[in-house]
Scaffold this active site. Sequence first.
Site, PDB file in Angstrom:
ATOM      1  N   CYS A 104      -3.728 108.405  -5.801  1.00 39.31           N
ATOM      2  CA  CYS A 104      -2.822 108.431  -4.662  1.00 39.31           C
ATOM      3  C   CYS A 104      -1.733 109.437  -5.020  1.00 39.31           C
ATOM      4  O   CYS A 104      -0.859 109.151  -5.835  1.00 39.31           O
ATOM      5  CB  CYS A 104      -2.219 107.063  -4.369  1.00 39.31           C
ATOM      6  N   CYS A 107       2.077 108.392  -3.583  1.00 37.28           N
ATOM      7  CA  CYS A 107       2.785 107.214  -4.123  1.00 37.28           C
ATOM      8  C   CYS A 107       1.861 106.527  -5.130  1.00 37.28           C
ATOM      9  O   CYS A 107       1.543 107.111  -6.147  1.00 37.28           O
ATOM     10  CB  CYS A 107       3.228 106.280  -3.003  1.00 37.28           C
ATOM     11  N   SER A 108       1.441 105.304  -4.836  1.00 41.20           N
ATOM     12  CA  SER A 108       0.522 104.625  -5.743  1.00 41.20           C
ATOM     13  C   SER A 108      -0.340 103.637  -4.976  1.00 41.20           C
ATOM     14  O   SER A 108      -0.581 102.524  -5.444  1.00 41.20           O
ATOM     15  CB  SER A 108       1.287 103.912  -6.863  1.00 41.20           C
ATOM     16  N   CYS A 109      -0.799 104.025  -3.769  1.00 43.50           N
ATOM     17  CA  CYS A 109      -1.689 103.169  -2.996  1.00 43.50           C
ATOM     18  C   CYS A 109      -2.930 102.868  -3.834  1.00 43.50           C
ATOM     19  O   CYS A 109      -3.523 103.776  -4.422  1.00 43.50           O
ATOM     20  CB  CYS A 109      -2.077 103.847  -1.688  1.00 43.50           C
TER      21      CYS A 109
END
Length: 209
Positions: A104, A107-109
Site C-alpha cells: 500500500c 498508507c498501510s491498507c
Amino acid sequence: MSSDDHTKPPADPALRIKAIETLMVEKGKIEPGAISELVEIFQNKLGPRIGAKVVAKAWLDSGFKARLLADGTEALKEVGVSGLQGEDMVILENTTSIHNVIVCTLCSCYPWTVLGLPPTWYKSAPYRSRIVIEPRKVLAEFGTAISQDREVRVYDSNAEIRYMVLPMRPEGTDDWSEEQLVALVTRDSMIGTGLPLTPDQTVKVEATA
C-alpha cells in the site's frame, strides 16, 4: 532491547495510544501487558492462520479456488470471513510464470481480516516505495529469489480494495490434509514477500520445537 526503549517517549500517534493504555491500566480496566498479548496473538497466530486456512482450502478444493479467484469477497464469506469496512478482496494467484506481491504505497491498507495485523516493515516508507521500483531486489532481501523467467507483479492496495496472494502449493504434498497444509502457509507468502514452507522445512521446525 536497550534501556532507552523504556525511557524514550514514542512518537505521536503511538504516544496517544500508549497514554490511553496507561490510563486504562491505572483504572483497572485492563491488566498490564494485556494489549500487547492480544496484539501478539492476532498478529502472529489468529490472523495469519485464518488466511492459511483459506489457502489450504483453495489448494485442496478446485471449486473453492475458482470462486476465490473470480470473486474473493464472496468466496471468503463461505469460510466466515468478510471485510469489516466494506472493502473488496481480490485474490492473486502465484503461478510458474507470475509472482505477485502486495503493498500500500499511500498508507498501510492491509487484508487484516485474513492476515491479522500488518508487520512493521509493511507500513514502512522504504518498503512502500522500493517494492514498486525494484521488486526483485526487495524480494531478494527477504530471502525470496524470483527467477528471471517469472514476471513479478506488484499490486497496490487502497481503501476500496485489499489483495491477498494465493501462493503455489509446495511439491510433495499431494496426500497432505488441510491441517498439514495450513502449517506450510506463512504470512509473508500471502503478502508475496515470502514462500510457503516446504515439507522438509516443516519437519525441521517440528524437530526443534
